[in-house]
Design a protein around this motif. Structure first.
Motif, PDB file in Angstrom:
ATOM      1  N   ASN A  79      10.212   3.921  -5.184  1.00 47.17           N
ATOM      2  CA  ASN A  79       9.711   4.108  -3.369  1.00 47.17           C
ATOM      3  C   ASN A  79      10.903   4.709  -2.303  1.00 47.17           C
ATOM      4  OD1 ASN A  79       7.858   1.411  -4.349  1.00 47.17           O
ATOM      5  ND2 ASN A  79       6.996   2.630  -2.834  1.00 47.17           N
ATOM      6  N   ARG A 119       2.426   2.085 -13.484  1.00 47.76           N
ATOM      7  CA  ARG A 119       3.944   0.847 -12.716  1.00 47.76           C
ATOM      8  C   ARG A 119       4.493   0.298 -13.407  1.00 47.76           C
ATOM      9  NH1 ARG A 119       2.539   2.382  -6.952  1.00 47.76           N
ATOM     10  NH2 ARG A 119       3.845   1.618  -5.639  1.00 47.76           N
ATOM     11  N   GLY A 172       4.070  -6.783  -1.409  1.00 45.33           N
ATOM     12  CA  GLY A 172       4.868  -5.903  -2.268  1.00 45.33           C
ATOM     13  C   GLY A 172       4.742  -5.936  -3.956  1.00 45.33           C
ATOM     14  N   PHE A 183      -5.685   2.927  -2.468  1.00 38.74           N
ATOM     15  CA  PHE A 183      -6.301   1.254  -1.880  1.00 38.74           C
ATOM     16  C   PHE A 183      -5.706   1.567   0.342  1.00 38.74           C
ATOM     17  CE2 PHE A 183      -4.435  -0.079  -5.922  1.00 38.74           C
ATOM     18  CZ  PHE A 183      -4.818  -0.833  -5.858  1.00 38.74           C
ATOM     19  N   PHE A 189      -1.261  -8.690  -1.531  1.00 38.00           N
ATOM     20  CA  PHE A 189      -0.801  -8.253  -2.113  1.00 38.00           C
ATOM     21  C   PHE A 189      -0.378  -6.816  -2.018  1.00 38.00           C
ATOM     22  CE2 PHE A 189      -4.269  -9.677  -5.375  1.00 38.00           C
ATOM     23  CZ  PHE A 189      -3.624 -10.698  -6.030  1.00 38.00           C
ATOM     24  N   ILE A 190      -0.458  -5.811  -1.494  1.00 41.44           N
ATOM     25  CA  ILE A 190       0.255  -4.343  -1.086  1.00 41.44           C
ATOM     26  C   ILE A 190       1.187  -4.748   0.117  1.00 41.44           C
ATOM     27  CG2 ILE A 190      -0.199  -2.442   0.459  1.00 41.44           C
ATOM     28  CD1 ILE A 190      -3.094  -2.203  -0.668  1.00 41.44           C
ATOM     29  N   GLN A 236      -0.217  -0.528 -17.913  1.00 38.19           N
ATOM     30  CA  GLN A 236      -0.758   0.111 -17.165  1.00 38.19           C
ATOM     31  C   GLN A 236      -1.036   1.778 -17.952  1.00 38.19           C
ATOM     32  OE1 GLN A 236       0.120   0.834 -13.244  1.00 38.19           O
ATOM     33  NE2 GLN A 236      -1.105  -1.473 -12.875  1.00 38.19           N
ATOM     34  N   GLY A 262       2.251   7.420  -8.380  1.00 34.34           N
ATOM     35  CA  GLY A 262       2.116   5.928  -8.210  1.00 34.34           C
ATOM     36  C   GLY A 262       1.096   4.736  -9.253  1.00 34.34           C
ATOM     37  N   SER A 322      -2.866   6.070  -6.593  1.00 34.55           N
ATOM     38  CA  SER A 322      -2.859   4.717  -6.318  1.00 34.55           C
ATOM     39  C   SER A 322      -2.882   3.924  -5.511  1.00 34.55           C
ATOM     40  CB  SER A 322      -2.357   3.792  -7.431  1.00 34.55           C
ATOM     41  OG  SER A 322      -0.900   4.089  -7.628  1.00 34.55           O
ATOM     42  N   GLY A 323      -1.771   3.972  -4.336  1.00 39.10           N
ATOM     43  CA  GLY A 323      -1.272   3.418  -3.119  1.00 39.10           C
ATOM     44  C   GLY A 323      -2.081   3.929  -2.287  1.00 39.10           C
TER      45      GLY A 323
HETATM   46  P1  AMP Z   1       2.944   2.805  -3.356  1.00 36.14           P
HETATM   47  O1  AMP Z   1       1.913   3.652  -1.428  1.00 36.14           O
HETATM   48  O2  AMP Z   1       2.905   3.937  -4.139  1.00 36.14           O
HETATM   49  O3  AMP Z   1       4.426   2.335  -2.490  1.00 36.14           O
HETATM   50  O4  AMP Z   1       1.721   1.768  -3.688  1.00 36.14           O
HETATM   51  C1  AMP Z   1       2.107   0.575  -2.426  1.00 36.14           C
HETATM   52  C2  AMP Z   1       1.343  -0.897  -2.694  1.00 36.14           C
HETATM   53  O5  AMP Z   1       0.048  -0.490  -3.315  1.00 36.14           O
HETATM   54  C3  AMP Z   1       2.265  -0.693  -4.079  1.00 36.14           C
HETATM   55  O6  AMP Z   1       3.194  -1.394  -3.417  1.00 36.14           O
HETATM   56  C4  AMP Z   1       1.573  -2.121  -4.397  1.00 36.14           C
HETATM   57  O7  AMP Z   1       1.181  -2.955  -3.981  1.00 36.14           O
HETATM   58  C5  AMP Z   1       0.034  -0.877  -4.895  1.00 36.14           C
HETATM   59  N1  AMP Z   1      -0.132  -0.487  -6.074  1.00 36.14           N
HETATM   60  C6  AMP Z   1       0.114   0.692  -6.620  1.00 36.14           C
HETATM   61  N2  AMP Z   1       0.216   1.750  -7.053  1.00 36.14           N
HETATM   62  C7  AMP Z   1      -0.714  -0.097  -7.951  1.00 36.14           C
HETATM   63  C8  AMP Z   1      -0.260   0.082  -9.231  1.00 36.14           C
HETATM   64  N3  AMP Z   1      -0.187   0.998  -9.716  1.00 36.14           N
HETATM   65  N4  AMP Z   1      -0.799  -1.195  -9.879  1.00 36.14           N
HETATM   66  C9  AMP Z   1      -0.312  -1.875  -8.932  1.00 36.14           C
HETATM   67  N5  AMP Z   1      -0.670  -1.931  -7.189  1.00 36.14           N
HETATM   68  C10 AMP Z   1      -0.463  -0.571  -7.622  1.00 36.14           C
END
Ligand code: AMP
Length: 224
Positions: free
Chosen positions: A9, A87, A56, A35, A52-53, A91, A84, A31-32
């Motif tokens: 990140n 991770r 962190g 979400f 969870f997000i 996975q 993303g 993926s982020g």
């Molecule tokens: P990012 O935008 O990639 O920084 O993702 C933001 C948040 O989404 C991460 O800190 C996790 O909580 C969740 N997340 C994203 N990708 C994954 C993944 N492959 N596995 C689990 N959680 C994920």
């Protein structure tokens, strides 16, 4: 063309991903971002993932893996750049098995390398465009600096509203995300090594401390 993008990140992975996606007409699957869309839309998946997000932590695999694999299968024709995910080693194995089952090749693996401290400093300055997740804005980089109007900052691409992600302003959440990334036993670095050892995809490793334009030139020159 199917590409996996890795980088901690703050490494500029999203920015580079947006450039590559544009040039090759790929689906940019983050993926982020998926979400965050769910959270914005108030879906059940979004409500499950939010805590969870914000802290962190990784969203549990039983939610994340099917969500990403389904998105991927919808992009089979067009090609994709996956960002993303994976991770973790678990996975990575799930993705590898799914690709083989679907008969999808992995053509390239991009790895943006960046020192943990620099990544942390960078993370806090990035801003998210309300209109398009692929509009990079960062308060510390001239090339992608937001536009300032009457003391407020707006997206440099479309003039949209900008916000900072809560998990980008929380040092504890940043540390947790980086612990996961740099873990080479079961975390993201283990996933990177897994795919490096799987012959097949061409590995493109770039130094993330260079200028945005220089990094994208380096990536483009090797995407052949
Ligand atoms: P990012 O935008 O990639 O920084 O993702 C933001 C948040 O989404 C991460 O800190 C996790 O909580 C969740 N997340 C994203 N990708 C994954 C993944 N492959 N596995 C689990 N959680 C994920």
């Amino acid at each position: 063309m199917n590409i996996l993008a890795f980088g901690p990140n703050g490494s500029g992975k999203g920015t580079q991903g947006a450039i590559v996606k544009e040039k090759y007409g790929l689906d940019h699957i983050e993926s982020g971002a998926i979400f965050r869309e769910h959270i914005k839309g108030g879906t059940e998946l979004g409500m499950k993932a939010k805590a969870f997000i914000d802290s962190g932590d990784l969203v549990p695999d039983e939610i994340t893996i099917p969500m990403v694999l389904e998105t991927l299968s919808n992009s089979k024709e067009k090609g994709w750049l996956l960002d993303g995910f994976p991770r973790s080693l678990v996975q990575a194995e799930a993705l590898d098995a799914a690709l083989k089952e679907a008969g999808m090749d992995l053509d390239f693996m991009i790895e943006i390398e960046l020192d943990r401290e620099i990544a942390k400093q960078r993370i806090m300055g990035r801003r998210l465009c309300a209109n398009d997740n692929n509009h990079p804005n960062h308060i510390a980089f001239d090339a992608i600096k937001p536009v300032e109007k009457e003391g407020e900052l707006f997206c440099r691409v479309c003039g949209g509203e900008l916000s900072a992600r809560a998990d980008d302003q929380d040092e504890e959440a940043i540390n947790k995300r980086h612990n996961i990334y740099y873990d080479n036993k079961t975390g993201t670095m283990a996933a990177v090594n897994y795919f490096k050892n799987e012959a097949g995809a061409k590995v493109i490793s770039v130094n993330g401390s260079k200028a945005i334009g220089d990094i994208s030139e380096e990536i483009m020159s090797q995407l052949t």
